[in-house]
Design an enzyme around this catalytic site. Structure first.
Site, mmCIF file in Angstrom:
data_model
loop_
_atom_site.group_PDB
_atom_site.id
_atom_site.type_symbol
_atom_site.label_atom_id
_atom_site.label_comp_id
_atom_site.label_asym_id
_atom_site.label_seq_id
_atom_site.Cartn_x
_atom_site.Cartn_y
_atom_site.Cartn_z
ATOM 1 N N GLU A 180 75.021 4.678 4.319
ATOM 2 C CA GLU A 180 75.039 5.344 2.743
ATOM 3 C C GLU A 180 76.185 6.389 2.886
ATOM 4 O OE1 GLU A 180 74.034 8.264 -0.304
ATOM 5 O OE2 GLU A 180 74.355 8.529 1.860
ATOM 6 N N ASP B 62 71.583 6.522 8.420
ATOM 7 C CA ASP B 62 72.942 7.252 8.934
ATOM 8 C C ASP B 62 72.937 8.679 8.497
ATOM 9 O OD1 ASP B 62 73.339 6.551 6.133
ATOM 10 O OD2 ASP B 62 75.422 6.590 6.725
#
Length: 401
Positions: free
Chosen positions: A171, A78
Site C-alpha cells: 500500500e 507493508d
C-alpha cells in the site's frame, strides 16, 4: 484472548518495508513472512478460510447473521520506505507530559515542542521506538485492531454482521489494491483501518499520479566543452525552477494540492527527477500535469526534441464521488465512534489508501482512524488506550443493526 497491544508488538517485529523499484507482487518477500504468520494466527482463532494468495494478499471470514450486510475490514502489511523498519525496538511509556526519552545513549527525544499532539495524550501509555526506526503503526495497528475485534466477535454471544478480512501488501508504494480480489472478497462495503488520530473518518482523498522525467545531455571534456557540452543536470534544475513554488508540499495544507520532487539522480549525460502529483480537485489535478507537460515542451524547444522525456502514471482518484451516494456507510462508522467514546471528525486525506482504488472498483471503502501519530518517521507513536477504543469502534460497526 490476546490484547490489541500484544498483537501489535508482535507484528512490528516483522520488517515489512515495500520497495517501489521492485516489479514483483509483493514487492518484497519479507511481507509474505508476516502474511503467513497472520494466516496461522487466524486459523488458530477459528477463521477456517484464512489464506494467503499467490500475490501475498491475506483473506478470511468471520461468519455472522446472513440477514445483515457483509462488511469488510482492510489493512496493509507493508511499512513505508521512508525510514528503517528493521530491528524495531518498541517500548511502552506512561506519558505524564514533557519530552519522552527514546534513546538515552544517542540523545534522541520525542519532544512536545516538536510534536504538540503529545499534549492530547497525558496519562496514556504510548508505544514508541528507540528513535532509530519507524514504529510500523501504519498499518500494523490496523491489523492488530481488526483481528482483536474479530476474536471478540467470535467469542461474544451477540448478533453481528459477517466480517470479511483483507490484509494487503505494498500500500505504501501505491499498489495495495492492484491485485485485491474484490469479487471473491464478498463484502457489501468495507472500511480501511489505516488512519491516524482518534475519531478521524476519511472519504475524500487526493487524486494522485507519479511522474518520471528523464533529461539527456552531452558530455564533453570540460577543457574543450565551450559551445558543445549539454549538462543534463542543469536542464533538470531548470525544469524544477519552472514549476510553481507555492505548489510544493511545504507550502500547502488541507485541500491544497502539490507537485512534490521525491528524488533525483544525475550526471552530465543523463539525469532523472521523480515526482508525485496530488490534488483533491480533478480540474486542478489535471492543471498540475499540464504545467509539467508545458515545462517539458518548453525545454525541448530550447534544447532540442528528445532532451526531456516525461512519463506520468495515474495512481488513484478521489473516492468522494463514489462514497457520497452511500453516506449511510459513513454514518454507521460515526455512530460506532460515538459509542466508543470518540468525537467523529471528517477530514480530507492528504494522501491515499487502498480504499480509494477499491471504491472505484465497486467496493465502497471509507478510511478509519487507528490512533497513531507521526507516521513514516522515527518519532512515530501510538497510545495503547486509543488502539483499544478503535477495537470498540470496529466491533460497533459490525454490531450496528
Amino acid at each position: 484472548m490476546k490484547t490489541v497491544t500484544q498483537r501489535f508488538l508482535r507484528y512490528v517485529s516483522f520488517d515489512t518495508q515495500s520497495d517501489e523499484f521492485s516489479p514483483t507482487c509483493p514487492s518484497t518477500d519479507k511481507q509474505r513472512l508476516l502474511g503467513a504468520a497472520l494466516v496461522e494466527e487466524m486459523l488458530e482463532m477459528g477463521i477456517a478460510d484464512a489464506r494467503m494468495d499467490e500475490n501475498g494478499y491475506v483473506y478470511g471470514t468471520v461468519p455472522g447473521d446472513p440477514r445483515l450486510p457483509a462488511i469488510g475490514l482492510i489493512a496493509h502489511m507493508d511499512t513505508s520506505p521512508d525510514a528503517s523498519g528493521a530491528d524495531i525496538r518498541a517500548k511502552i511509556v506512561e506519558y505524564s507530559g514533557g519530552d519522552v526519552c527514546l534513546n538515552e545513549e544517542k540523545g534522541i527525544f520525542l519532544r512536545e515542542a516538536d510534536y504538540p499532539s503529545l499534549r492530547n495524550h497525558h496519562g496514556k501509555h504510548l508505544i514508541v521506538t528507540d528513535g532509530t526506526t519507524l514504529l510500523g503503526a501504519d498499518d500494523k495497528a490496523g491489523i492488530a485492531e481488526i483481528l482483536t475485534a474479530a476474536e471478540f466477535l467470535m467469542t461474544a454471544r451477540m448478533s453481528h454482521a459477517t466480517l470479511k478480512i483483507g490484509f494487503t501488501p505494498d500500500e505504501e508504494i501505491g499498489r495495495g489494491a492492484d491485485k485485491f480480489d474484490v469479487k471473491s472478497f464478498g463484502a457489501d462495503f468495507a472500511y480501511t483501518a489505516d488512519g491516524g488520530t482518534l475519531g478521524e473518518i476519511e472519504y475524500e482523498n487526493f487524486n494522485a499520479a507519479g511522474a518520471v522525467v528523464n533529461f539527456r545531455g552531452l558530455n564533453i571534456h570540460p577543457g574543450s566543452a565551450k559551445g558543445k557540452m549539454v549538462n543534463s543536470q542543469l536542464i533538470a534544475m531548470e525544469f524544477q525552477s519552472l514549476l510553481p513554488v507555492h505548489q510544493r508540499p511545504e507550502s500547502t495544507e488541507g485541500y491544497e494540492g502539490f507537485i512534490h520532487l521525491t528524488d533525483m539522480t544525475g550526471e552530465v549525460e543523463k539525469s532523472t527527477l521523480r515526482y508525485i502529483i496530488r490534488d483533491h480537485d480533478m480540474e486542478k489535478f489535471l492543471q498540475k500535469m499540464a504545467v509539467m507537460t508545458a515545462a517539458a515542451e518548453f525545454l525541448n524547444r530550447k534544447y532540442g526534441e528528445g532532451t526531456v522525456e516525461m512519463t506520468i502514471r495515474d495512481s488513484y482518484f478521489n473516492m468522494k464521488q463514489c462514497i457520497e451516494p452511500r453516506m449511510d456507510i459513513v454514518e454507521r462508522a460515526k455512530n460506532a465512534m460515538r459509542e466508543a467514546g470518540m468525537e467523529p471528525k471528517e477530514v480530507p486525506i492528504r494522501g491515499g489508501t487502498d480504499g480509494a482504488r477499491l471504491s472505484y472498483e465497486g467496493l465502497l471503502c471509507p478510511n478509519l482512524c487507528t490512533g497513531g501519530e507521526n507516521y513514516h518517521g522515527r518519532f512515530e507513536y501510538i497510545p495503547v488506550e486509543d488502539m483499544e477504543r478503535c477495537v470498540k469502534m470496529l466491533v460497533g460497526i459490525l454490531t450496528d443493526n
